[in-house]
Scaffold this motif. Structure first.
Motif, short mmCIF file in Angstrom:
data_model
loop_
_atom_site.label_atom_id
_atom_site.label_comp_id
_atom_site.label_asym_id
_atom_site.label_seq_id
_atom_site.Cartn_x
_atom_site.Cartn_y
_atom_site.Cartn_z
N ARG A 30 39.66 29.59 66.70
CA ARG A 30 41.01 29.28 67.15
C ARG A 30 41.67 28.27 66.21
O ARG A 30 41.00 27.53 65.48
N GLU A 31 43.00 28.23 66.24
CA GLU A 31 43.79 27.33 65.39
C GLU A 31 43.35 25.87 65.51
O GLU A 31 43.31 25.16 64.51
N GLU A 32 43.04 25.43 66.71
CA GLU A 32 42.67 24.02 66.90
C GLU A 32 41.30 23.67 66.30
O GLU A 32 40.90 22.51 66.30
N MET A 33 40.63 24.65 65.74
CA MET A 33 39.35 24.42 65.07
C MET A 33 39.51 24.18 63.57
O MET A 33 38.53 23.95 62.87
N LEU A 34 40.76 24.23 63.07
CA LEU A 34 41.04 24.02 61.65
C LEU A 34 40.79 22.57 61.24
O LEU A 34 41.04 21.64 62.01
N VAL A 39 40.90 25.42 56.69
CA VAL A 39 39.79 26.31 57.04
C VAL A 39 39.13 25.73 58.30
O VAL A 39 39.35 24.59 58.66
N ILE A 40 38.33 26.55 58.95
CA ILE A 40 37.66 26.10 60.17
C ILE A 40 36.67 24.98 59.84
O ILE A 40 35.93 25.06 58.86
N HIS A 41 36.67 23.96 60.66
CA HIS A 41 35.77 22.81 60.48
C HIS A 41 34.32 23.29 60.53
O HIS A 41 33.94 24.09 61.39
N GLY A 42 33.50 22.80 59.61
CA GLY A 42 32.09 23.19 59.54
C GLY A 42 31.32 22.90 60.82
O GLY A 42 30.33 23.57 61.12
N GLY A 43 31.77 21.92 61.58
CA GLY A 43 31.09 21.58 62.83
C GLY A 43 31.14 22.70 63.85
O GLY A 43 30.26 22.81 64.70
N ILE A 44 32.16 23.55 63.76
CA ILE A 44 32.26 24.68 64.69
C ILE A 44 31.15 25.69 64.40
O ILE A 44 30.44 26.13 65.30
N CYS A 45 31.00 26.04 63.14
CA CYS A 45 29.95 26.99 62.74
C CYS A 45 28.57 26.40 63.05
O CYS A 45 27.68 27.10 63.55
N PHE A 46 28.40 25.11 62.75
CA PHE A 46 27.13 24.45 63.05
C PHE A 46 26.85 24.51 64.55
O PHE A 46 25.73 24.82 64.98
N SER A 47 27.87 24.23 65.36
CA SER A 47 27.69 24.23 66.81
C SER A 47 27.33 25.61 67.34
O SER A 47 26.48 25.74 68.24
N LEU A 48 27.95 26.66 66.80
CA LEU A 48 27.60 28.02 67.20
C LEU A 48 26.14 28.30 66.86
O LEU A 48 25.38 28.80 67.71
N ALA A 49 25.73 27.98 65.64
CA ALA A 49 24.34 28.21 65.22
C ALA A 49 23.37 27.38 66.06
O ALA A 49 22.31 27.86 66.44
N PRO A 79 41.06 31.00 61.49
CA PRO A 79 41.42 31.39 62.85
C PRO A 79 41.51 32.91 62.97
O PRO A 79 41.97 33.61 62.07
N GLY A 80 41.00 33.41 64.09
CA GLY A 80 40.97 34.86 64.32
C GLY A 80 39.66 35.50 63.92
O GLY A 80 39.34 36.60 64.40
N ASP A 81 38.88 34.85 63.03
CA ASP A 81 37.57 35.39 62.67
C ASP A 81 36.67 35.38 63.91
O ASP A 81 36.77 34.49 64.76
N VAL A 82 35.81 36.37 63.99
CA VAL A 82 34.80 36.43 65.04
C VAL A 82 33.46 36.13 64.38
O VAL A 82 33.01 36.88 63.51
N LEU A 83 32.86 35.02 64.76
CA LEU A 83 31.56 34.64 64.20
C LEU A 83 30.45 35.03 65.16
O LEU A 83 30.56 34.83 66.37
N THR A 84 29.38 35.58 64.61
CA THR A 84 28.19 35.94 65.37
C THR A 84 27.01 35.18 64.80
O THR A 84 26.80 35.17 63.58
N ALA A 85 26.26 34.53 65.67
CA ALA A 85 25.05 33.81 65.27
C ALA A 85 23.85 34.53 65.87
O ALA A 85 23.80 34.76 67.08
N GLU A 86 22.91 34.90 65.00
CA GLU A 86 21.70 35.59 65.43
C GLU A 86 20.51 34.72 65.09
O GLU A 86 20.25 34.42 63.92
N ALA A 87 19.79 34.28 66.13
CA ALA A 87 18.63 33.40 65.97
C ALA A 87 17.35 34.20 66.09
O ALA A 87 17.16 34.94 67.06
N LYS A 88 16.48 34.03 65.07
CA LYS A 88 15.19 34.72 65.07
C LYS A 88 14.07 33.70 64.94
O LYS A 88 14.13 32.81 64.08
N GLU A 89 13.08 33.87 65.76
CA GLU A 89 11.93 32.96 65.75
C GLU A 89 11.00 33.31 64.58
O GLU A 89 10.62 34.46 64.41
N LEU A 90 10.68 32.30 63.79
CA LEU A 90 9.73 32.48 62.69
C LEU A 90 8.34 31.99 63.05
O LEU A 90 7.35 32.47 62.52
N HIS A 91 8.27 31.01 63.97
CA HIS A 91 6.99 30.43 64.39
C HIS A 91 7.13 29.94 65.83
O HIS A 91 8.08 29.25 66.16
N ASN A 92 6.18 30.32 66.67
CA ASN A 92 6.13 29.85 68.05
C ASN A 92 4.81 29.14 68.28
O ASN A 92 3.82 29.76 68.64
#
Length: 126
Positions: A30-34, A39-49, A79-92
């Protein structure tokens, strides 16, 4: 877990898939994430991940907390981009877990790569 995660709800995160050691979530930027550079603040992408990391490492009902995280940004987002975060376990392990989270945009272009190590407390979530 999501029903008590006010921050992920505020971001607008949608859960796409969750299974043992795995999660896939997304959000619409969203616009308020600029940031000040248009550009979108890196903290948004970090928070999604980070949320994908949390959903993946906590879905065995063993309360797990982040020990170490890192992120590499590979493309700017807007703004308007759809970000998808996919988490995969490497070690449990008994006391730690290692996860790799790939963040992509709606064109399936990688925009960030996140690595997280968690500590397993041995306490149940529910």
């Amino acid at each position: 877990m999501m029903q008590h995660d006010a921050f992920s709800q505020w971001l607008g995160i949608q859960i796409l898939d969750i299974k043992e050691g795995y999660s896939k979530i997304n959000l619409i930027l969203r616009e308020e994430m600029l940031n000040g550079f248009g550009v979108i603040h890196g903290g948004i992408c970090f928070s999604l991940a980070d949320s994908a990391f949390a959903f993946a490492c906590n879905n065995r009902n063993n309360l797990s907390m982040a020990l170490d995280t890192s992120i590499n940004f590979t493309k700017p987002t807007f703004p308007g981009d759809v970000l998808t975060a996919e988490a995969k376990e490497l070690h449990n392990g008994r006391s730690t877990g290692l996860y790799l989270i790939t963040v992509t945009n709606q064109r399936n272009e990688q925009v960030a790569l996140f690595k997280g190590t968690c500590f397993r407390t041995g306490k149940p979530l529910i």
